[in-house]
Write a protein that holds these residues in place. Sequence first.
Motif, short mmCIF file in Angstrom:
data_model
loop_
_atom_site.label_atom_id
_atom_site.label_comp_id
_atom_site.label_asym_id
_atom_site.label_seq_id
_atom_site.Cartn_x
_atom_site.Cartn_y
_atom_site.Cartn_z
N ARG A 1 2.68 7.92 -19.78
CA ARG A 1 2.52 7.97 -18.23
C ARG A 1 2.04 6.38 -17.52
O ARG A 1 2.11 6.53 -16.15
CB ARG A 1 1.43 8.93 -17.93
N GLY A 2 2.18 5.54 -18.04
CA GLY A 2 1.80 4.39 -17.47
C GLY A 2 0.58 3.59 -18.30
O GLY A 2 0.90 3.47 -19.62
N VAL A 3 -0.25 2.89 -17.63
CA VAL A 3 -1.27 2.17 -18.29
C VAL A 3 -2.69 2.82 -17.95
O VAL A 3 -2.97 3.35 -16.87
CB VAL A 3 -1.17 0.55 -18.15
N LEU A 4 -3.86 2.42 -18.93
CA LEU A 4 -5.14 2.54 -18.68
C LEU A 4 -5.91 1.30 -18.66
O LEU A 4 -5.37 0.49 -19.77
CB LEU A 4 -5.53 3.72 -19.46
N LEU A 5 -6.65 1.02 -17.93
CA LEU A 5 -7.76 0.02 -18.13
C LEU A 5 -8.52 -0.16 -19.28
O LEU A 5 -9.29 1.04 -19.22
CB LEU A 5 -8.25 -0.67 -16.61
N THR A 6 -8.85 -1.11 -19.93
CA THR A 6 -9.89 -1.14 -20.81
C THR A 6 -11.41 -1.34 -20.01
O THR A 6 -11.19 -1.81 -18.62
CB THR A 6 -9.76 -2.19 -21.86
N ALA A 7 -12.48 -1.62 -20.49
CA ALA A 7 -13.66 -1.73 -19.77
C ALA A 7 -13.53 -3.07 -19.50
O ALA A 7 -13.84 -3.78 -18.26
CB ALA A 7 -14.72 -1.90 -20.78
N ALA A 8 -13.06 -4.06 -20.28
CA ALA A 8 -12.93 -5.32 -19.90
C ALA A 8 -11.77 -5.42 -18.62
O ALA A 8 -11.73 -6.27 -17.79
CB ALA A 8 -11.96 -6.32 -20.88
N GLY A 9 -10.67 -4.72 -18.91
CA GLY A 9 -9.56 -4.81 -17.62
C GLY A 9 -10.27 -4.25 -16.32
O GLY A 9 -9.85 -4.89 -15.33
N GLU A 10 -11.19 -3.35 -16.54
CA GLU A 10 -11.83 -2.78 -15.15
C GLU A 10 -12.67 -3.98 -14.72
O GLU A 10 -12.86 -4.24 -13.32
CB GLU A 10 -12.56 -1.85 -15.56
N GLU A 11 -13.47 -4.72 -15.45
CA GLU A 11 -14.18 -5.77 -14.90
C GLU A 11 -13.34 -6.88 -14.34
O GLU A 11 -13.63 -7.43 -13.12
CB GLU A 11 -14.78 -6.43 -16.10
N LEU A 12 -12.13 -7.17 -14.95
CA LEU A 12 -11.32 -8.27 -14.36
C LEU A 12 -10.56 -7.79 -12.85
O LEU A 12 -10.60 -8.52 -11.93
CB LEU A 12 -10.12 -8.46 -15.27
N ALA A 13 -10.39 -6.36 -13.00
CA ALA A 13 -9.52 -6.03 -11.76
C ALA A 13 -10.83 -6.15 -10.45
O ALA A 13 -10.32 -6.07 -9.28
CB ALA A 13 -9.11 -4.44 -11.87
N ALA A 14 -12.00 -5.75 -10.89
CA ALA A 14 -13.13 -5.50 -9.92
C ALA A 14 -13.31 -6.88 -9.36
O ALA A 14 -13.60 -7.22 -8.08
CB ALA A 14 -14.50 -5.00 -10.48
N GLY A 15 -13.37 -8.18 -10.13
CA GLY A 15 -13.66 -9.33 -9.89
C GLY A 15 -12.68 -10.22 -9.46
O GLY A 15 -12.25 -11.31 -8.41
N GLY A 16 -11.44 -9.96 -9.89
CA GLY A 16 -10.09 -10.95 -9.75
C GLY A 16 -9.48 -11.06 -8.18
O GLY A 16 -9.02 -12.03 -7.97
N ALA A 17 -9.67 -9.72 -7.64
CA ALA A 17 -9.18 -9.79 -6.28
C ALA A 17 -9.99 -10.81 -5.43
O ALA A 17 -9.14 -11.44 -4.62
CB ALA A 17 -9.35 -8.38 -5.65
N ALA A 18 -11.20 -11.00 -5.62
CA ALA A 18 -12.07 -12.04 -4.94
C ALA A 18 -11.55 -13.33 -5.08
O ALA A 18 -11.55 -14.34 -4.34
CB ALA A 18 -13.55 -11.71 -5.09
N VAL A 19 -11.41 -13.53 -6.39
CA VAL A 19 -10.93 -14.78 -6.95
C VAL A 19 -9.57 -15.36 -6.29
O VAL A 19 -9.37 -16.57 -5.72
CB VAL A 19 -10.79 -14.89 -8.42
N VAL A 20 -8.59 -14.42 -6.13
CA VAL A 20 -7.37 -14.60 -5.80
C VAL A 20 -7.51 -14.73 -4.13
O VAL A 20 -6.76 -15.86 -3.62
CB VAL A 20 -6.36 -13.57 -6.01
N ASP A 21 -8.07 -14.06 -3.35
CA ASP A 21 -8.64 -14.14 -2.18
C ASP A 21 -9.14 -15.52 -1.81
O ASP A 21 -8.99 -16.14 -0.90
CB ASP A 21 -9.49 -13.06 -1.49
N ASP A 22 -10.34 -16.00 -2.63
CA ASP A 22 -10.64 -17.06 -2.15
C ASP A 22 -9.89 -18.33 -2.53
O ASP A 22 -9.81 -19.13 -1.71
CB ASP A 22 -12.07 -17.45 -3.25
#
Length: 305
Positions: A56-77
Amino acid sequence: MSDIDLRHLRSFLVVAEKRSITGAGAALHLTQQAVSTHVRQLERALGADLLVRTSRGVLLTAAGEELAAGGAAVVDDVDRLAARVRAVAGALTGTLRLACCPAATTLFAVDVAEALEASVPGLRVELKGVRSPRQERELLRDGRADAAFMWLPIGDAGLHTAVVRTDPRAVALSARHPLADRPALTLADLTDDPVVRPDVLASTEAERFWLGEPRPDGRPAPRGAVVPTVEDCLLDVGRGRGVWFAPRPLETLLPAGNVRWTEVTDGEPFDLAVVWNDHAPQPLVTRLIAEVRGLVGGDGRRDAA
């Protein structure tokens, strides 16, 4: 771990938002294979699994959740930084208006203007010729010029300066003066000689500096005639009516057969500076200072704000 590619991070963030590689590919206008490749390369760079693929798609691992939480701020910066860089680059276009007094800048003003225009695409440097430092200061103060080349001091705390060259003090003497054949002179040698000066200086402070005051014995300099222009100074000097102190390079610009130029070994040197007002485009002024120092060999060690 290798460096993270921002393209890969952007793809992953869209996958994390959509919870679908197919949906991310549609949003990014990429193929599903391209998005999958980006995610695999990001996982290799980080040394961690980021996704678990399901029917049905993808699930995020714990590492993926961590990267998703902080990655957007990096891209915005990074995006904000890129916008600031583009804004600064955009400020280096348009017109820079430079006031120039030929006696101070004939040797390099045109070269500086052409060098700036060549190094900054879209820039136009406008040279505004004036007859005196007083006129240069007026153009700066009323906003008709952004910057100027002026000999210091200018006696105006409302303007900013950066020294681009320092030159020895010389004195112009009549060829008939008793000291005309000396290879060098001191201020004490000229104690009794009246000093002529042009009526062009921008302040009382500047006038005293050009007179060579105070003298070593503390006395004021003997005043000679005040004449309209620097050329008139040489006429008076040539006729034996006084001496004139000036930066040594003016000997090249203002030669006269009946005048001798001699260095004054204990006279304070002259600083030539770029002078600008508060409204001048600072990135362009910075480039201007660098270009002038490169052309005239100044080191700027006597800079003032």
